[in-house]
Design a protein around this motif. Sequence first.
Motif, PDB file in Angstrom:
ATOM      1  N   GLY A   3       0.804  -1.216   0.000  1.00  9.46           N
ATOM      2  CA  GLY A   3       0.000   0.000   0.000  1.00  9.46           C
ATOM      3  C   GLY A   3       0.835   1.263   0.000  1.00  9.46           C
ATOM      4  N   HIS A   4       0.164   2.376   0.283  1.00  2.00           N
ATOM      5  CA  HIS A   4       0.768   3.701   0.207  1.00  2.00           C
ATOM      6  C   HIS A   4       1.005   4.265   1.607  1.00  2.00           C
ATOM      7  N   ILE A   5       1.862   5.266   1.668  1.00  4.62           N
ATOM      8  CA  ILE A   5       2.007   6.064   2.882  1.00  4.62           C
ATOM      9  C   ILE A   5       1.689   7.499   2.490  1.00  4.62           C
ATOM     10  N   ASN A   6       0.434   7.778   2.428  1.00  2.00           N
ATOM     11  CA  ASN A   6       0.021   9.116   2.029  1.00  2.00           C
ATOM     12  C   ASN A   6      -0.483   9.946   3.192  1.00  2.00           C
ATOM     13  N   SER A   7      -0.723   9.266   4.316  1.00  2.74           N
ATOM     14  CA  SER A   7      -1.261   9.989   5.463  1.00  2.74           C
ATOM     15  C   SER A   7      -0.211  10.918   6.053  1.00  2.74           C
ATOM     16  N   GLN A   8      -0.681  11.910   6.758  1.00  5.44           N
ATOM     17  CA  GLN A   8       0.210  12.871   7.405  1.00  5.44           C
ATOM     18  C   GLN A   8       0.937  12.189   8.563  1.00  5.44           C
ATOM     19  N   ILE A   9       2.269  12.238   8.549  1.00  3.75           N
ATOM     20  CA  ILE A   9       3.059  11.669   9.641  1.00  3.75           C
ATOM     21  C   ILE A   9       3.122  12.698  10.763  1.00  3.75           C
ATOM     22  N   LYS A  10       2.622  12.319  11.932  1.00  2.00           N
ATOM     23  CA  LYS A  10       2.522  13.248  13.053  1.00  2.00           C
ATOM     24  C   LYS A  10       3.489  12.928  14.184  1.00  2.00           C
ATOM     25  N   SER A  11       4.267  11.857  14.018  1.00  2.00           N
ATOM     26  CA  SER A  11       5.219  11.484  15.073  1.00  2.00           C
ATOM     27  C   SER A  11       6.472  12.346  14.935  1.00  2.00           C
ATOM     28  N   TYR A  12       6.342  13.607  15.328  1.00  2.00           N
ATOM     29  CA  TYR A  12       7.438  14.550  15.118  1.00  2.00           C
ATOM     30  C   TYR A  12       8.633  14.282  16.031  1.00  2.00           C
ATOM     31  N   SER A  13       8.440  13.424  17.018  1.00  2.00           N
ATOM     32  CA  SER A  13       9.555  13.066  17.886  1.00  2.00           C
ATOM     33  C   SER A  13      10.408  11.942  17.304  1.00  2.00           C
TER      34      SER A  13
END
Length: 991
Positions: free
Chosen positions: A425-435
């Motif tokens: 699949g894809h990784i299109n979602s917003q990555i929010k793990s800024y740490s």
Amino acid sequence: MMLVVLRVVVCVHMLMLFHFVCLSSHSCHPEENSALLHFKTQLITNTTSYEDYYYYENCRHVYPKMRTWENGTDCCTWMGVTCHPVSGHVIGLDLACSALQGIIHPNNTLFHLTHLQTLSFAFNDFYGSELSSQFSKLVSLTHLNLSGCGFEGEIPSQISHLSKLQSLDLSFNYGLMWKETTWKRLLQNTSCLREIVLDDTNMSSIGPTPNPLSLIANLSSTLVTLSLVYTEIRGSLINDILCLPNLQHLILRGNKLSVHLSELSCTISLSILDLSYCDIQGPISSPFSNLTRLTSLNLAENHLNGSIPSSLLNLQRLTDLDLSWNKLSGQIPNVFDRITNLQTLSLHDNNFQGMLPSSLFTLTRLSQLDCSYNQIEGPLPNEVAFSNLTQLILNNNLLNGTIPWWPLSFKSLRYLDLSNNQFTGHINSQIKSYSLEYLYLCDNKLQGNFSESIYDLVNLTGLCLSSNNWSSTVNFSLFSKLQKLEYLSLSGCNSLLLESETSISYTFFNLYVLQLLSNNIIGWSKFSGKFPQLEYLELSNNKLEGKVPKWIHDIPSLFHLKLSHNMFTSIGHQFPWYQFDYLDLSFNLMDDDISSFFCNATSLKVINLSHNRFTGTFPQCLANTSSLVDLDIQMNKLHGNLSDTFKHRGLDTLNLNGNQFKGLLPKSLSNCTYLVDLDLGDNQFEDTFPHWLQNLSRLEILVLRGNKLYGPIANLKSENIFPSLIIFDISRNNFSGSLPKAYIQNFQAMKIVDDEVRSRLVDYIDTSAGSGVRNIRPEYDNSVIATIKGANTPFAKIPRAFVNIDMSENKFEGDIPDVIGELQALKDLNLSHNRLVGHIPYSLGNLTNLESLDLSSNMLTGNIPTELTNMNFLEVLNLSQNQLVGPIPKGKQFDTFLNDSYGGNMELCGLPLSIQCNNNVPLQQYPSSEAEDKFGFGWKSVAIGYACGMVLGIGLGFCVFSIGKPQWLVIIFGGKRIKRRNRGNRRARTT
């Protein structure tokens, strides 16, 4: 009234006492002040030594405390010094992490401080100092910490005089050694000990009888902490130890212990139990489930097998559980809702199967989860209860499906590794793990575009996105936004844009590893990025062409460069080889003259220039380079004589195959005692067999194929001829005489079928030769071309299980030695195109692992032994062009071979041939035309000789019949026969 007066008196006394304490607390005894100042003069302060990682881990901050010690000031005010509030005596000295260096001699004034109660020198550098018996003078000591100081020698027995000790820490003094009597006296005389920490001291001389751990029973009323990490102590872990009433911390990591525990009936206070790296065998025993107060259990790196008992997960106080590096199997029990306090769980490197249990994802306190390197399958759940997760490591499993939202959304997550699975699949979602500091998604089946939010993860240190199927064009310069990035691995992109869109020069300040493999790179030659810290650069398999670009030459810190499998035509600018450690330019089109390329190479360990068009002579500098370990320059156009100045014993691999080297084989190679792989095949060397290599006990690969080597191979009398050899290829030369039986019977590694056992044999040989134990590789990193199953087969990496002998296309004669049948690990045996005679040895039937057997084009006679049907893995058989007779064996693999396996043997019969077998003895056939050419005479010569001999025989027979046995006939023929027999007897006695 009396009560008031009493209260006044008490107050006055308290004021006087307080005044006295205040005065005395700033009054240091002169003799102790002097002793401390003199102690200071014996040492130096050196803060630079604390740049070492070891000290950094144990001393987060370094305080040079003794710099505050000045003459004329009160020692009670000095940093690290504590005085008694009433007597003023120095009772405490804490100089831990003070950057001290020097030797503490027995006459040191330190030992005059007899009122000391606490003493800590932890993590200073007293390397070379013996632990003086004068420490026993400090009889008031309750706490002694000499951890990480570099003390060495035997621990003095007088340490047992410190009878008031409550805490003893001698850890990380690798040169300290315990005697059994000292250990016993310490435990007998120090009945107040609450803490014993002896990690990394040497206790190998203690035990195992009497059990050194059972001696601790004397401390049953006091002991709280016992830590004996990597002490080489031996013994048994028994119930008595776990039942010590106050024992809370038992840490025995890294020792070889046997565990004999029955059901525990005692009240146990143990909270931390570490038995990792203890070589414990068998399943997890049930008594562990009775340790109900355990908060931390570590059984990692043992030989535990079976499944995890559900009872183990009844430990409700458990916060840390580590069962990694074992042989546990089955499904992980779905009972984690019983241990809701769990914070860290490590189950990596086992054989767990099935899906991750659903109860695992209900643990709200879980912060670290590592189930990597198993066979766990299925998708990850869409919803979890984690709220404090910082590490999620699930790499090298069989997980599939799409990656759900939550691993890339937790704000607390710092480490995420889902690599080497089957996620799609894809990784299109917003990555929010800024740490996030480490994000590893490589080696999956992901596709589509990169998520642009990756470039916003400003804390990223490591990023691996390789071996997926990214379809978009990736602008490499955008990664320069990640200023903390140290490791970047990116491959499998449809196109990777390196060329900058503007005139801006992008700088990757902290990047030290860059892997851009198997991409369609655009604009690589015009790239202007800067890498001030880059050490590792890999651009393999990218179809890059022309000269190596200047931006690569300009990387100041580069020492590992891999540009293999491209179309580069030249190295271009001269590299500063002196700083390089690893260089791989293999499989390109480079045609530089390398005769003097490496004359400034002082650090190069691995050089792979194979499969190019390099010209010139062998670089003389490389023969003298002391750092070189692997050199592979096969398949080039190098020429000339080979330098005979090899001196470096550490050379591991030398592959010169497929060049135009000539002359004698360099005898100086016998100095390279660490050689494992020596390939000089397909050149023009002209010499005899290099018997002087036989003492290279580590040599596992010897290829001399396709040269002009000649003469017999002497049967040297030695018990240590190539004991580790598993590939022996001397084909296509001019060797003569008999096959080298003495060598063959000493190929010890070829006699062992089990790869692990064979590796241990090589370890034993290395150790007995005084060279130490090396790591055994599952495969050899260098390539080789071998004749396998009748065809030339290139190996990019040589599997250790491949065991091969090829002596074909020479002039060997005589019988095939029976001892070949002892080499039961053989996979391929080729003796074809020689002059071998006699029968096929029955012993070859013992080679049950053989996959290819080629005895073609010889003069072998007799039947095909039925024992050869024992070869269950035989795929290729070639017995053609011999003089074999009789029926072809039936059954097993022999039922699969076709006519061409037997061609040219006129007296063979039975399937697959069309000639049927009968009871008549087949007539002797004439040699084939190929045999005529090979031996220089044909069937006509044989027929003429046969006819002449028959006429002569009839005539002689008539004479004998008429006149009896004439004396002249006896003299001519009988005498010769007697002489031959006498010579045969003498030869037998000599042998």
